[in-house]
Scaffold this active site. Structure first.
Site, PDB file in Angstrom:
ATOM      1  N   LYS A 295      16.540  28.704  33.755  1.00 20.59           N
ATOM      2  CA  LYS A 295      14.548  28.820  33.883  1.00 20.59           C
ATOM      3  C   LYS A 295      14.443  30.508  34.367  1.00 20.59           C
ATOM      4  CE  LYS A 295      11.904  26.634  37.188  1.00 20.59           C
ATOM      5  NZ  LYS A 295      11.667  26.031  38.251  1.00 20.59           N
TER       6      LYS A 295
ATOM      7  N   SER B 135       8.620  22.100  37.404  1.00 22.49           N
ATOM      8  CA  SER B 135       8.310  22.657  36.562  1.00 22.49           C
ATOM      9  C   SER B 135       9.537  23.431  35.742  1.00 22.49           C
ATOM     10  CB  SER B 135       8.092  24.193  37.734  1.00 22.49           C
ATOM     11  OG  SER B 135       9.318  24.354  38.471  1.00 22.49           O
TER      12      SER B 135
ATOM     13  N   SER C 139      11.248  20.559  40.801  1.00 21.71           N
ATOM     14  CA  SER C 139      11.271  20.685  39.593  1.00 21.71           C
ATOM     15  C   SER C 139      12.923  20.663  38.119  1.00 21.71           C
ATOM     16  CB  SER C 139      10.860  22.158  40.534  1.00 21.71           C
ATOM     17  OG  SER C 139      10.184  22.512  40.340  1.00 21.71           O
TER      18      SER C 139
HETATM   19  N1  GLN Z   1       5.991  19.946  41.816  1.00 24.19           N
HETATM   20  C1  GLN Z   1       6.571  20.250  42.738  1.00 24.19           C
HETATM   21  C2  GLN Z   1       5.109  21.816  43.159  1.00 24.19           C
HETATM   22  O1  GLN Z   1       4.538  22.284  42.347  1.00 24.19           O
HETATM   23  C3  GLN Z   1       7.663  20.881  43.011  1.00 24.19           C
HETATM   24  C4  GLN Z   1       7.899  22.337  42.237  1.00 24.19           C
HETATM   25  C5  GLN Z   1       9.370  22.858  42.408  1.00 24.19           C
HETATM   26  O2  GLN Z   1      10.354  22.145  42.597  1.00 24.19           O
HETATM   27  N2  GLN Z   1       9.146  24.106  41.722  1.00 24.19           N
HETATM   28  O3  GLN Z   1       5.232  22.444  43.833  1.00 24.19           O
END
Ligand code: GLN
Length: 456
Positions: free
Chosen positions: A58, A133, A157
């Site tokens: 990532k 994400s 994420s």
């Molecule tokens: N969807 C969550 C957020 O937008 C988690 C994102 C993540 O784990 N980086 O914060």
């Protein structure tokens, strides 16, 4: 030998055009690593359980010499000056690092749509999101472009996109894997996680990246088991907690049905099912979005145009440089969260929001601790719905936030959690297994069992 790699690369690039998983591909570096690994294999000098495994990262994770933008314009053109600890460990284990993967800007999002570049598509249906994400990390593995990938998991994420894409996604305990060299979103919640199509490869990658690192002050110095050789153990007698107060109305029918099937299978295999309730868990989303935005607003203050990436050229004074750079190069969602974060930290609201959220976080942690006196693991669905259509939730942030309901509590407490596929009528559905602090081996073993029992 040469043709093998070239063939693979061409196939990969063809698929990549449809899916949009990669921000950058390190063709030369990967080709070199491939030959070196082949050489070792021919000479019986294999270095580790991931030697020769094609893995990508990532774009939150630094890999020396490769561009790193965290899905943001503000970091466009920035080249990583050093390797994250996980990357140097993968390299010395002989893994092949293929490149950097698409994501939501600064890992803020649940669909992969929050970035100015492109949206990764779900290999199960190109009009669907891959989740987020870590969207590219999940889609590329699900499409079999790469064997494994790393993502970051601050509120789900890794587990959520794994569930949407029908693969395995694992977030280890906070402190198990070094965070040195990842771009911070919310430091008390961030953790590096692993994707693969199967639990064994997840275990292999994990055992090569985990372990104490003096460069990360939150890293914990305890032994790392050889996870991949601990799979396939009996599940009979394991105590599995089912959260009674945690099946929200938004849970879709099919998810519930597949979840019930797993519960039945567990019962048939003499797993001990225990009903549990975790008071305050329903506040997790609110607590998460207060604490994550507070931490993000401080972590992202460093992107001021002077130290990294882009600068908005202006004749004005320094303050104008900050303002113009941040206004021009940060996306809407990132700005929304910085504003929210500053608001909850402001002296007028600090007690009401930030402190209150911290105290509920502690309460949830205490409740989980009590529950884990009675059970070995806790299970629930990973997400309330399946992968939705691109654009469906983009302008309804609150609805998107609610999709994190099952995953965020795990980050608030720092526990290990995995998503493993349990069914698929049209789009995949995942089961989340949550373990005790540092009991990754138990979580992986049960996930492996779920994976095998599905094949029967
Ligand atoms: N969807 C969550 C957020 O937008 C988690 C994102 C993540 O784990 N980086 O914060």
């Amino acid at each position: 030998m040469k043709n093998l790699f070239r063939e693979y690369k061409e196939g990969m690039l063809r698929m990549e055009r449809e899916l949009g998983c990669f921000f950058s591909v390190d063709e030369l570096g990967a080709e070199n690593a491939f030959y070196q690994s082949e050489f070792r294999r021919c000479n019986q000098q294999v270095r580790s359980s991931v030697d020769g495994m094609v893995i990508a990262l990532k774009d939150m994770i630094l890999c020396k010499g490769l561009p790193v933008c965290a899905g943001s314009r503000i970091l466009e053109g920035y080249i990583a000056p050093y390797d994250a600890t996980v990357v140097s460990r993968l390299k010395s284990s002989g893994a092949i690092i293929m490149g950097k993967l698409n994501q939501d800007e600064f890992a803020m999002g649940s669909s992969g749509e929050n970035n100015p570049y492109k949206v990764s598509r779900n290999p199960w249906g190109l009009e669907r999101v891959a989740g987020g994400s870590s969207s590219g990390s999940a889609a590329a593995v699900a499409a079999d472009i790469i064997k494994g990938s790393l993502g970051t998991d601050t509120g789900g994420s890794v587990r959520q996109p794994a569930s949407f894409c029908g693969i395995v996604g694992f977030k280890p305990s906070y402190g198990r894997v070094s965070r040195y060299g990842i771009i911070s979103y919310a430091s008390s919640l961030d953790q590096i996680g692993v994707f693969s199509s199967n639990v064994k490869d997840v275990a292999r990658i994990l055992e090569n990246i985990a372990g104490y690192d003096e460069k990360d002050l939150t890293s914990i110095n305890i032994e790392v088991p050889r996870y991949s050789s601990m799979l396939g153990r009996e599940v009979k007698g394991i105590k599995v907690g089912i959260l009674l107060n945690f099946l929200p109305d938004e849970l879709d029918e099919e998810t519930k049905r597949f979840f019930d099937i797993v519960v039945l299978k567990l019962k048939q295999n003499h797993v001990e099912l225990v009903s549990i309730t975790i008071p305050y868990i329903e506040s997790s989303i609110s607590v998460y979005y207060i604490l994550a935005t507070a931490e993000a607003s401080s972590n992202l203050a460093r992107y001021d145009g002077l130290r990294y990436g882009q600068i908005y050229k202006t004749d004005f004074n320094l303050e104008q440089v900050y303002k113009k750079t941040r206004s021009a190069f940060l996306g809407e969602e990132v700005k929304r969260r910085i504003l929210l974060g500053n608001y909850v930290l402001s002296s007028k609201h600090y007690d009401n929001y930030y402190l209150k959220a911290q105290s509920i976080r502690r309460k949830i942690r205490d409740e989980f601790e009590k529950a884990f006196e009675k059970v070995d693991v806790i299970i629930c669905p990973t997400t309330p719905t399946k992968a939705y259509k691109i654009g469906d939730k983009l302008h309804r942030p609150l609805e998107m936030y609610l999709g994190d309901i099952f995953t965020v509590p795990v980050n608030l407490i720092g526990l290990p959690g995995i998503s493993v596929p349990i069914g698929c009528k049209d789009f995949p559905i995942g089961l989340q297994i949550i373990g005790k602090y540092f009991d990754e081996a138990m979580v992986l073993n049960l996930a492996h069992w779920v994976q095998e029992v599905r094949k029967e």
